[in-house]
Scaffold this active site. Structure first.
Site, mmCIF file in Angstrom:
data_model
loop_
_atom_site.group_PDB
_atom_site.id
_atom_site.type_symbol
_atom_site.label_atom_id
_atom_site.label_comp_id
_atom_site.label_asym_id
_atom_site.label_seq_id
_atom_site.Cartn_x
_atom_site.Cartn_y
_atom_site.Cartn_z
ATOM 1 N N GLU A 150 0.824 -1.201 0.000
ATOM 2 C CA GLU A 150 0.000 0.000 0.000
ATOM 3 C C GLU A 150 0.861 1.255 0.000
ATOM 4 O OE1 GLU A 150 -3.601 0.109 2.357
ATOM 5 O OE2 GLU A 150 -2.938 2.027 3.222
ATOM 6 N N THR A 156 -3.762 4.826 -1.169
ATOM 7 C CA THR A 156 -4.766 5.538 -0.390
ATOM 8 C C THR A 156 -4.786 7.012 -0.802
ATOM 9 O OG1 THR A 156 -5.513 6.004 1.872
ATOM 10 C CG2 THR A 156 -3.132 6.017 1.487
ATOM 11 N N TYR A 157 -5.556 7.828 -0.067
ATOM 12 C CA TYR A 157 -5.517 9.268 -0.314
ATOM 13 C C TYR A 157 -5.728 10.024 0.984
ATOM 14 C CZ TYR A 157 -10.672 8.734 -0.912
ATOM 15 O OH TYR A 157 -11.999 8.435 -0.777
ATOM 16 N N ARG A 186 -15.520 3.237 4.714
ATOM 17 C CA ARG A 186 -16.325 4.375 5.176
ATOM 18 C C ARG A 186 -15.451 5.609 5.276
ATOM 19 N NH1 ARG A 186 -17.915 5.534 11.251
ATOM 20 N NH2 ARG A 186 -15.745 6.255 11.037
ATOM 21 N N ASP A 227 -12.371 7.715 7.939
ATOM 22 C CA ASP A 227 -12.325 8.301 9.276
ATOM 23 C C ASP A 227 -12.947 9.685 9.277
ATOM 24 O OD1 ASP A 227 -10.956 6.091 10.336
ATOM 25 O OD2 ASP A 227 -9.024 6.902 9.652
ATOM 26 N N ALA A 281 -20.041 1.636 4.820
ATOM 27 C CA ALA A 281 -19.208 1.130 3.726
ATOM 28 C C ALA A 281 -19.935 0.093 2.886
ATOM 29 C CB ALA A 281 -17.909 0.554 4.282
ATOM 30 N N TYR A 317 -11.059 -5.570 11.257
ATOM 31 C CA TYR A 317 -10.370 -5.024 12.432
ATOM 32 C C TYR A 317 -10.133 -6.113 13.479
ATOM 33 C CZ TYR A 317 -11.747 -0.776 10.105
ATOM 34 O OH TYR A 317 -11.896 0.199 9.158
ATOM 35 N N HIS A 347 -13.051 -2.308 15.477
ATOM 36 C CA HIS A 347 -13.036 -0.894 15.103
ATOM 37 C C HIS A 347 -13.303 -0.068 16.350
ATOM 38 C CE1 HIS A 347 -14.163 2.926 13.260
ATOM 39 N NE2 HIS A 347 -13.656 2.485 12.121
ATOM 40 N N LYS A 359 -20.670 -5.917 4.609
ATOM 41 C CA LYS A 359 -19.819 -5.488 3.482
ATOM 42 C C LYS A 359 -19.549 -6.649 2.539
ATOM 43 C CE LYS A 359 -16.664 -3.622 6.272
ATOM 44 N NZ LYS A 359 -15.485 -2.871 6.777
#
Length: 292
Positions: free
Chosen positions: A16, A47-48, A106, A108, A126, A147, A151, A167
């Protein structure tokens, strides 16, 4: 294609990335990816920034990775700050740029917020994004997050697992886990998933530790725990080389234990670097299974 990566006798491997903030950072990123490609990853994700601040750059990065290395790529996508039409537009751009997979999240809460706020005209969960992708962009493979330690916003382990199952029922094909540092947390999570009928591949996400202060910040944000013994050993010397080696040694032990436990693959959060991951690969049995 996505699911098939995890049906081999050898564990699949993915890395990643995140979009660099400068031209120099981008040039350095590809130098590290050059080195990581020696380990034959199945795909690479990107990611972004918070709130979608680098979405367009993410598509540039995955497009360039695919062009340079002829490898499948995945873009992250979150609900934060996006309407359903915004998400459709991004997904269409991803398809147009030959992105293969989406990591559907979803997301943060933005900085300054403690709870996720649904964007008017957007989605809250999500699984709604997964359903959109599955229905309207079926050519895209879908990865979702799991998780091992729960989570941090979930009210219970059971409710967190039910959210994961929603999901997957909506079309998720593979689970990538949040980082963790105790393999028993992963194995308990995997067992609980199996008990409620989840059969999709569950892939451990690993972030090699190279700096104690950095990993304390990261784990404080995501709710993952650091074993006391590991923290104490990292803190024995305020020396970058010491902390790097302690982190690599710990990751080697994690990888060996997870291999022995029969995981279908590994997803490394490489933080746009290659040194630690390469050291880990050089010192585990995983390396011999993929590099001749």
């Amino acid at each position: 294609m996505l699911y098939e990566f995890y049906q081999s006798t050898n564990p699949a491997l993915s890395f990643e990335l995140f979009p660099p903030k400068s031209v120099a950072g981008e040039q350095l990123l590809y130098q590290h990816v050059d080195r990581l490609m020696a380990y034959q990853p199945s795909f690479i994700t990107c990611t972004y920034g918070a709130g979608g601040s680098t979405q367009s750059k993410t598509l540039e990065i995955v497009g360039e990775v695919k062009r340079r290395y002829a490898i499948p790529v995945a873009s992250h996508l979150t609900l934060v700050g996006s309407t359903a039409d915004d998400l459709r537009a991004y997904l269409q751009q991803a398809v147009d740029q030959s992105v293969d997979f989406i990591v559907a999240l979803r997301g943060d809460p933005p900085a300054g917020s403690t709870h996720f706020q649904t964007t008017p005209g957007g989605f809250r969960y999500a699984n709604e994004l997964v359903g959109l992708i599955k229905t309207e962009f079926p050519q895209l493979g879908i990865l979702v997050a799991g998780y091992p330690e729960k989570h941090q916003e979930a009210v219970s382990i059971d409710s967190d697992l039910e959210a994961l199952r929603r999901k997957l029922d909506a079309g998720g094909e593979v689970v990538l886990t949040q980082l963790f540092y105790d393999n028993e947390d992963f194995f308990r999570f995997r067992d609980r998933c199996e008990q409620i009928g989840i059969s999709q591949p569950i892939v451990p996400g690993l972030l090699p530790v190279t700096n104690l202060d950095q990993i304390k910040r990261i784990t404080s944000l995501c709710g993952a725990k650091l074993p006391d013994e590991f923290v104490n050993r990292l803190g024995q010397h305020n020396d970058p080389d010491w902390q790097f080696q302690v982190g690599v040694d710990q990751s080697v032990q994690q990888v060996e234990g997870l291999l022995a436990g029969g995981v279908p693959g590994f997803h490394f959060y490489v933080l746009n670097r290659s040194d630690a991951t390469i050291k880990i690969m050089e010192n585990t049995n995983f390396n011999s299974s993929i590099v001749g």
